[in-house]
Design a protein around this motif. Structure first.
Motif, PDB file in Angstrom:
ATOM      1  N   GLU A   1       0.832  -1.205   0.000  1.00 29.51           N
ATOM      2  CA  GLU A   1       0.000   0.000   0.000  1.00 29.51           C
ATOM      3  C   GLU A   1       0.868   1.256   0.000  1.00 29.51           C
ATOM      4  OE1 GLU A   1      -3.054   1.990  -0.750  1.00 29.51           O
ATOM      5  OE2 GLU A   1      -3.476  -0.117  -0.262  1.00 29.51           O
ATOM      6  N   TYR A   2       1.952   1.240   0.756  1.00 30.38           N
ATOM      7  CA  TYR A   2       2.833   2.406   0.797  1.00 30.38           C
ATOM      8  C   TYR A   2       3.523   2.604  -0.547  1.00 30.38           C
ATOM      9  CZ  TYR A   2       6.543   5.628   2.013  1.00 30.38           C
ATOM     10  OH  TYR A   2       7.394   6.709   2.029  1.00 30.38           O
ATOM     11  N   LEU A   3       4.113   1.552  -1.107  1.00 25.73           N
ATOM     12  CA  LEU A   3       4.869   1.676  -2.347  1.00 25.73           C
ATOM     13  C   LEU A   3       3.971   2.000  -3.533  1.00 25.73           C
ATOM     14  CD1 LEU A   3       7.422  -1.260  -1.981  1.00 25.73           C
ATOM     15  CD2 LEU A   3       7.752   1.159  -1.444  1.00 25.73           C
ATOM     16  N   ARG A   4       2.745   1.561  -3.489  1.00 30.36           N
ATOM     17  CA  ARG A   4       1.803   1.836  -4.571  1.00 30.36           C
ATOM     18  C   ARG A   4       1.630   3.340  -4.775  1.00 30.36           C
ATOM     19  NH1 ARG A   4      -4.561   1.523  -3.684  1.00 30.36           N
ATOM     20  NH2 ARG A   4      -5.281   2.138  -5.756  1.00 30.36           N
ATOM     21  N   GLY A   5       1.534   4.076  -3.683  1.00 24.30           N
ATOM     22  CA  GLY A   5       1.385   5.520  -3.783  1.00 24.30           C
ATOM     23  C   GLY A   5       0.154   5.905  -4.581  1.00 24.30           C
ATOM     24  N   THR A   6       0.348   6.774  -5.578  1.00 27.20           N
ATOM     25  CA  THR A   6      -0.744   7.212  -6.444  1.00 27.20           C
ATOM     26  C   THR A   6      -0.558   6.709  -7.871  1.00 27.20           C
ATOM     27  OG1 THR A   6       0.413   9.298  -6.925  1.00 27.20           O
ATOM     28  CG2 THR A   6      -1.124   9.286  -5.051  1.00 27.20           C
ATOM     29  N   ASN A   7       0.209   5.625  -8.013  1.00 32.78           N
ATOM     30  CA  ASN A   7       0.459   5.054  -9.336  1.00 32.78           C
ATOM     31  C   ASN A   7      -0.860   4.606  -9.960  1.00 32.78           C
ATOM     32  OD1 ASN A   7       1.194   3.485 -11.565  1.00 32.78           O
ATOM     33  ND2 ASN A   7       2.996   2.634 -10.559  1.00 32.78           N
ATOM     34  N   PRO A   8      -1.321   5.256 -11.027  1.00 33.91           N
ATOM     35  CA  PRO A   8      -2.630   4.919 -11.599  1.00 33.91           C
ATOM     36  C   PRO A   8      -2.669   3.564 -12.287  1.00 33.91           C
ATOM     37  CG  PRO A   8      -1.491   6.494 -13.005  1.00 33.91           C
ATOM     38  CD  PRO A   8      -0.655   6.340 -11.772  1.00 33.91           C
ATOM     39  N   ARG A   9      -1.503   2.984 -12.567  1.00 38.75           N
ATOM     40  CA  ARG A   9      -1.455   1.687 -13.243  1.00 38.75           C
ATOM     41  C   ARG A   9      -1.703   0.527 -12.272  1.00 38.75           C
ATOM     42  NH1 ARG A   9       0.784   1.862 -18.357  1.00 38.75           N
ATOM     43  NH2 ARG A   9       1.456   3.957 -18.977  1.00 38.75           N
ATOM     44  N   ILE A  10      -1.660   0.808 -10.975  1.00 40.66           N
ATOM     45  CA  ILE A  10      -1.899  -0.230  -9.979  1.00 40.66           C
ATOM     46  C   ILE A  10      -3.246   0.061  -9.328  1.00 40.66           C
ATOM     47  CG2 ILE A  10      -1.014  -1.359  -7.907  1.00 40.66           C
ATOM     48  CD1 ILE A  10       1.764  -0.379  -8.696  1.00 40.66           C
ATOM     49  N   VAL A  11      -4.244  -0.716  -9.687  1.00 41.55           N
ATOM     50  CA  VAL A  11      -5.615  -0.408  -9.274  1.00 41.55           C
ATOM     51  C   VAL A  11      -5.840  -0.657  -7.796  1.00 41.55           C
ATOM     52  CG1 VAL A  11      -6.508  -0.825 -11.589  1.00 41.55           C
ATOM     53  CG2 VAL A  11      -6.416  -2.717  -9.958  1.00 41.55           C
ATOM     54  N   SER A  12      -5.065  -1.563  -7.203  1.00 35.52           N
ATOM     55  CA  SER A  12      -5.162  -1.811  -5.769  1.00 35.52           C
ATOM     56  C   SER A  12      -3.892  -2.507  -5.311  1.00 35.52           C
ATOM     57  CB  SER A  12      -6.374  -2.687  -5.434  1.00 35.52           C
ATOM     58  OG  SER A  12      -6.158  -4.031  -5.839  1.00 35.52           O
ATOM     59  N   ALA A  13      -3.615  -2.412  -4.013  1.00 36.54           N
ATOM     60  CA  ALA A  13      -2.438  -3.084  -3.463  1.00 36.54           C
ATOM     61  C   ALA A  13      -2.546  -4.597  -3.614  1.00 36.54           C
ATOM     62  CB  ALA A  13      -2.266  -2.708  -1.991  1.00 36.54           C
ATOM     63  N   ASP A  14      -3.776  -5.113  -3.667  1.00 35.03           N
ATOM     64  CA  ASP A  14      -3.973  -6.557  -3.801  1.00 35.03           C
ATOM     65  C   ASP A  14      -3.460  -7.085  -5.130  1.00 35.03           C
ATOM     66  OD1 ASP A  14      -5.144  -6.699  -1.310  1.00 35.03           O
ATOM     67  OD2 ASP A  14      -7.189  -6.512  -2.068  1.00 35.03           O
ATOM     68  N   THR A  15      -3.326  -6.220  -6.125  1.00 37.19           N
ATOM     69  CA  THR A  15      -2.838  -6.675  -7.427  1.00 37.19           C
ATOM     70  C   THR A  15      -1.323  -6.584  -7.547  1.00 37.19           C
ATOM     71  OG1 THR A  15      -3.060  -4.489  -8.453  1.00 37.19           O
ATOM     72  CG2 THR A  15      -4.980  -5.962  -8.538  1.00 37.19           C
ATOM     73  N   MET A  16      -0.648  -6.118  -6.507  1.00 36.93           N
ATOM     74  CA  MET A  16       0.808  -6.059  -6.536  1.00 36.93           C
ATOM     75  C   MET A  16       1.390  -7.424  -6.172  1.00 36.93           C
ATOM     76  SD  MET A  16       1.603  -2.339  -4.778  1.00 36.93           S
ATOM     77  CE  MET A  16       3.362  -2.368  -5.159  1.00 36.93           C
ATOM     78  N   ILE A  17       2.420  -7.830  -6.902  1.00 29.87           N
ATOM     79  CA  ILE A  17       3.146  -9.052  -6.578  1.00 29.87           C
ATOM     80  C   ILE A  17       4.600  -8.677  -6.316  1.00 29.87           C
ATOM     81  CG2 ILE A  17       1.565 -10.523  -7.884  1.00 29.87           C
ATOM     82  CD1 ILE A  17       3.657 -10.635 -10.135  1.00 29.87           C
ATOM     83  N   LYS A  18       5.412  -9.664  -6.009  1.00 29.66           N
ATOM     84  CA  LYS A  18       6.783  -9.372  -5.569  1.00 29.66           C
ATOM     85  C   LYS A  18       7.610  -8.648  -6.626  1.00 29.66           C
ATOM     86  CE  LYS A  18       8.578 -13.910  -6.993  1.00 29.66           C
ATOM     87  NZ  LYS A  18       9.289 -15.127  -6.547  1.00 29.66           N
ATOM     88  N   THR A  19       7.229  -8.790  -7.902  1.00 27.78           N
ATOM     89  CA  THR A  19       8.014  -8.197  -8.978  1.00 27.78           C
ATOM     90  C   THR A  19       7.431  -6.893  -9.503  1.00 27.78           C
ATOM     91  OG1 THR A  19       6.786  -9.591 -10.534  1.00 27.78           O
ATOM     92  CG2 THR A  19       8.946 -10.405  -9.776  1.00 27.78           C
TER      93      THR A  19
END
Length: 324
Positions: A68-86
């Motif tokens: 959630e912190y690293l996601r910031g306001t990046n519009p390409r990442i719709v939610s922290a749940d869609t982030m993976i290790k890479t």
């Protein structure tokens, strides 16, 4: 500078990485230390008691906060749940810096006081009973990879990672995240076998690799290593009474480490510092994206239910100018 210590189990890589961390701190360098080994011993090697080491927060347990912190306001990442290790950073992502305070360090790092200063220590966390039979340890080091993907560091700053043993480091793209990789090898056939594997795997990714010969006791040991690893042999380390007392939990002041071993640690720092001239942020970002797309296709898209290739910002290059 991002620096990894690798080697087969029992080679002494945790001991060497802890000595290197102490050396950097004695030279007044800012250091973030990361224990990414399945056997969590770096804290103890830096002087923590068993209780203190066991109380280190596990990075994997704070993965939702990290994302959630690293996601910031990046519009390409719709939610922290869609982030993976890479997941790579892009416009709007928050980035980590060695010297700053941030929620990730607050949750996952703890200060460790050494003779000559203080380091931040982070740990992936041990392989627990609940993980047995259902989890892969590489899922735990995913938090380390994600943080390194979002980390900006300068030439006078150090992130030192004690990696998992053997060639297991190649189970993810984590092995490409470093400016310098020190492979700790004993003067035995088994000791250099991991070197050969690492050399072969890393060849196509421009990984800077140097060998540190450990437990070298006789001229024949040195000759053996020279024959087996050639010009990749940077320096050797022999017997150390200081290390013996440290491993018993009764270390003397670091300034009393044997002169020849202090010189060996300085050679490691010089090699790491020299690698800065070859730092290529574009290649670093390109490799980051390469492994993200591979992971997205093989398992990430199915796990998250999203097209993770869309997270890649084609115009974004991670680099030090972003730190201004």
């Amino acid at each position: 500078m991002k620096i990894a210590f690798v080697g087969k189990g029992g080679s002494g890589k945790t001991t060497l990485s802890s000595l290197f961390i102490r050396h950097l701190t004695a030279n007044e360098a800012p250091v973030v230390a990361v224990d990414a080994d399945i056997n969590q011993h770096l804290g103890a090697a830096l002087g923590l008691s068993e209780t203190e080491a066991a109380e280190l927060p596990a990075m994997g347990a704070h993965l939702p906060l990290i994302k959630e912190y690293l996601r910031g306001t990046n519009p390409r990442i719709v939610s922290a749940d869609t982030m993976i290790k890479t997941t790579p950073p892009g416009e709007g992502s928050r980035l980590l810096r060695v010297r700053e305070d941030n929620p990730v360090y607050e949750a996952c790092a703890r200060p460790v006081r050494l003779d000559d200063g203080e380091v931040r220590l982070m740990a992936t966390g041990p392989f627990t009973e609940s993980d047995l039979g259902v989890a892969c340890y590489h899922s735990k080091v995913g938090a380390v990879e994600l943080c390194l993907n979002h980390l900006i560091d300068g030439p006078d700053e150090y992130v030192v990672v004690d990696m998992t043993a053997g060639s297991d480091s190649f189970a993810s793209g984590l092995f490409t995240r470093f400016d310098m990789t020190f492979l700790v090898a004993e003067p035995t056939r088994k000791g250099v076998s991991v070197y050969r594997q690492y050399k072969e795997y890393a060849r196509d990714f421009g990984v800077a690799l140097k060998v540190v010969g450990n437990k070298v006791q006789a001229p024949d040991d040195l000759d053996f290593l020279r024959e087996e690893v050639g010009e990749d042999l940077l320096v050797t380390v022999g017997h150390s009474d200081w290390v013996r007392t440290m491993e018993k939990g009764r270390p003397s002041r670091f300034e009393l480490l044997e002169a020849e071993n202090r010189m060996a640690l300085q050679a490691l720092q010089d090699a790491a510092d020299d690698s800065y001239a070859h730092r290529d942020w574009e290649r670093y970002t390109r490799q980051m994206v390469h492994f993200h797309l591979r992971n997205a296709e093989s398992w990430g898209n199915a796990k998250t239910g999203a097209d993770l290739a869309a997270q890649v910002d084609p115009g974004f290059v991670l680099g030090e100018p972003l730190a201004v």
